[in-house]
Design a protein around this motif. Structure first.
Motif, mmCIF file in Angstrom:
data_model
loop_
_atom_site.group_PDB
_atom_site.id
_atom_site.type_symbol
_atom_site.label_atom_id
_atom_site.label_comp_id
_atom_site.label_asym_id
_atom_site.label_seq_id
_atom_site.Cartn_x
_atom_site.Cartn_y
_atom_site.Cartn_z
ATOM 1 N N ALA A 167 -98.539 40.316 68.120
ATOM 2 C CA ALA A 167 -99.659 39.421 68.412
ATOM 3 C C ALA A 167 -99.148 38.019 68.707
ATOM 4 O O ALA A 167 -98.117 37.593 68.185
ATOM 5 C CB ALA A 167 -100.637 39.381 67.242
ATOM 6 N N TRP A 168 -99.881 37.322 69.562
ATOM 7 C CA TRP A 168 -99.664 35.900 69.805
ATOM 8 C C TRP A 168 -100.692 35.119 68.994
ATOM 9 O O TRP A 168 -101.863 35.494 68.945
ATOM 10 C CB TRP A 168 -99.852 35.563 71.279
ATOM 11 N N GLY A 169 -100.256 34.033 68.370
ATOM 12 C CA GLY A 169 -101.190 33.223 67.592
ATOM 13 C C GLY A 169 -100.944 31.740 67.799
ATOM 14 O O GLY A 169 -99.848 31.321 68.217
ATOM 15 N N ARG A 170 -101.960 30.954 67.533
ATOM 16 C CA ARG A 170 -101.810 29.493 67.548
ATOM 17 C C ARG A 170 -102.823 28.883 66.594
ATOM 18 O O ARG A 170 -103.918 29.419 66.384
ATOM 19 C CB ARG A 170 -102.021 28.923 68.948
ATOM 20 N N GLN A 171 -102.437 27.765 65.995
ATOM 21 C CA GLN A 171 -103.378 27.058 65.134
ATOM 22 C C GLN A 171 -104.313 26.238 65.997
ATOM 23 O O GLN A 171 -103.920 25.627 66.985
ATOM 24 C CB GLN A 171 -102.630 26.181 64.133
ATOM 25 N N ARG A 172 -105.577 26.216 65.628
ATOM 26 C CA ARG A 172 -106.603 25.535 66.405
ATOM 27 C C ARG A 172 -106.792 24.081 65.975
ATOM 28 O O ARG A 172 -107.450 23.317 66.671
ATOM 29 C CB ARG A 172 -107.929 26.283 66.278
ATOM 30 N N ILE A 173 -106.240 23.723 64.841
ATOM 31 C CA ILE A 173 -106.427 22.381 64.302
ATOM 32 C C ILE A 173 -105.072 21.834 63.863
ATOM 33 O O ILE A 173 -104.142 22.610 63.606
ATOM 34 C CB ILE A 173 -107.408 22.381 63.100
ATOM 35 N N PRO A 174 -104.908 20.518 63.772
ATOM 36 C CA PRO A 174 -103.615 19.975 63.333
ATOM 37 C C PRO A 174 -103.374 20.204 61.851
ATOM 38 O O PRO A 174 -104.299 20.469 61.084
ATOM 39 C CB PRO A 174 -103.738 18.488 63.659
ATOM 40 N N LEU A 175 -102.120 20.102 61.470
ATOM 41 C CA LEU A 175 -101.789 20.187 60.047
ATOM 42 C C LEU A 175 -102.385 18.995 59.310
ATOM 43 O O LEU A 175 -103.035 19.157 58.271
ATOM 44 C CB LEU A 175 -100.271 20.226 59.862
ATOM 45 N N LEU A 176 -102.174 17.804 59.853
ATOM 46 C CA LEU A 176 -102.759 16.571 59.329
ATOM 47 C C LEU A 176 -103.603 15.919 60.408
ATOM 48 O O LEU A 176 -103.230 15.917 61.587
ATOM 49 C CB LEU A 176 -101.670 15.581 58.888
ATOM 50 N N ALA A 177 -104.720 15.385 60.002
ATOM 51 C CA ALA A 177 -105.607 14.714 60.940
ATOM 52 C C ALA A 177 -104.848 13.613 61.678
ATOM 53 O O ALA A 177 -104.154 12.801 61.060
ATOM 54 C CB ALA A 177 -106.810 14.127 60.204
ATOM 55 N N GLY A 178 -104.958 13.617 63.007
ATOM 56 C CA GLY A 178 -104.334 12.577 63.814
ATOM 57 C C GLY A 178 -102.876 12.796 64.143
ATOM 58 O O GLY A 178 -102.265 11.952 64.799
ATOM 59 N N GLU A 179 -102.284 13.931 63.723
ATOM 60 C CA GLU A 179 -100.883 14.221 64.010
ATOM 61 C C GLU A 179 -100.754 15.468 64.880
ATOM 62 O O GLU A 179 -101.536 16.417 64.735
ATOM 63 C CB GLU A 179 -100.087 14.465 62.725
ATOM 64 N N VAL A 180 -99.769 15.471 65.758
ATOM 65 C CA VAL A 180 -99.434 16.660 66.535
ATOM 66 C C VAL A 180 -98.408 17.464 65.741
ATOM 67 O O VAL A 180 -97.361 16.928 65.360
ATOM 68 C CB VAL A 180 -98.859 16.276 67.911
ATOM 69 N N PRO A 181 -98.675 18.728 65.444
ATOM 70 C CA PRO A 181 -97.727 19.510 64.642
ATOM 71 C C PRO A 181 -96.386 19.671 65.355
ATOM 72 O O PRO A 181 -96.326 19.802 66.580
ATOM 73 C CB PRO A 181 -98.427 20.870 64.487
ATOM 74 N N THR A 182 -95.307 19.662 64.593
ATOM 75 C CA THR A 182 -93.991 19.924 65.146
ATOM 76 C C THR A 182 -93.830 21.427 65.369
ATOM 77 O O THR A 182 -94.604 22.242 64.840
ATOM 78 C CB THR A 182 -92.890 19.441 64.201
ATOM 79 N N PRO A 183 -92.815 21.836 66.146
ATOM 80 C CA PRO A 183 -92.589 23.272 66.337
ATOM 81 C C PRO A 183 -92.413 24.043 65.032
ATOM 82 O O PRO A 183 -92.946 25.151 64.875
ATOM 83 C CB PRO A 183 -91.314 23.303 67.189
#
Length: 267
Positions: A167-183
């Protein structure tokens, strides 16, 4: 859904409803805490010439939806490799410990070693899916937390189909508000779902829950989608494991391993 966490002070994070796992609205799925501890280690005295190589999370007990206090320490410093440790606690009670090796990056002209890896995983399926098909469905699960914060495209298998899933998956929301998650953060949010996407036992009769998560990546993933090829194993009288091969659109990039505690459900 805003994010998994909100930072309220240095080292202190509010756990938001999307962290809730499938079996209780009051206990977190291990993916977000794993990513939160990896974030702490990534941000601790970072060096541009180094990267996280692996993260091992030990889950000390159910992680409540409560403010988490995160601390980081260096267990072994060095010019080419460092061993870091991050811990999460709530009200003074230890909940999870993660360790990671941070290593110096390989030279760009280092020989490419591919082992038995296949040519490539293909692309994320672009078929139209309904809202219900985007999310994992499990018998008796709490669906308003983590299960709605992560989107999936099932290629093979799935919940209740025999214990193997691609399966392919992705998170729909950031880990922390206002931050772009790292790889690495994106990978860990998903990697703990190996036992979920392969779930075959009836959770009303049997429990199959991991006490740890170990992910090793020889390459940082590219893009927000992560491909997981997972297989669940259980040996009656002994225990179980879930093995996951992780990939992105360029090919395989690492592995995940979960130790599973396999028990009959208590009536």
């Amino acid at each position: 859904m805003e994010a998994f966490y909100r930072q309220v002070d240095e080292g202190r994070f509010e756990s938001l409803p999307p962290t809730a796992g499938p079996w209780s609205p009051h206990a977190q799925h291990a993916g977000p805490p794993a990513a939160l501890l990896a974030r702490a280690m990534e941000m601790h005295e970072p060096r541009a010439d180094m990267r996280l190589a692996d993260v091992r999370l030990d889950i000390l007990g159910p992680i409540p939806l409560a403010p988490l206090h995160v601390e980081v320490e260096v267990l072994r410093a060095g010019r080419s490799m460092e061993l870091l440790q991050a811990s999460a606690s709530a009200d003074g009670r230890p909940l999870a410990i993660a360790r990671a090796w941070r290593i110096v990056r390989a030279p760009e002209d280092f020989p490419s070693l591919t082992g038995h890896r296949a040519a490539g995983p293909g692309a994320v399926p672009d078929t139209e899916v309904t809202d219900d098909e985007r999310y994992l469905r499990m018998p008796g699960a709490h669906e308003d937390g983590y299960l709605r914060a992560v989107e999936w495209r099932i290629v093979e298998g799935g919940v209740g189909t025999g214990g193997t899933t691609v399966a392919w998956g992705r998170q729909r929301i950031p880990l922390l508000a206002g931050e772009v998650p790292t790889p690495w953060q994106r990978t860990l949010v998903l990697a703990d779902s190996g036992g979920g996407i392969t779930l075959t036992v009836d959770p009303r009769r049997h429990t199959y829950i991991n006490c740890d998560l170990h992910v090793a990546l020889d390459r940082d993933p590219d893009g927000e989608w992560i491909r997981m090829s997972s297989q669940a194993l259980a040996s009656p009288g002994h225990g179980g494991t879930v093995h996951t091969t992780l990939a992105d659109g360029h090919g395989d990039l690492g592995t995940g391993l979960q130790t599973m505690v396999a028990q009959n459900a208590r009536g």
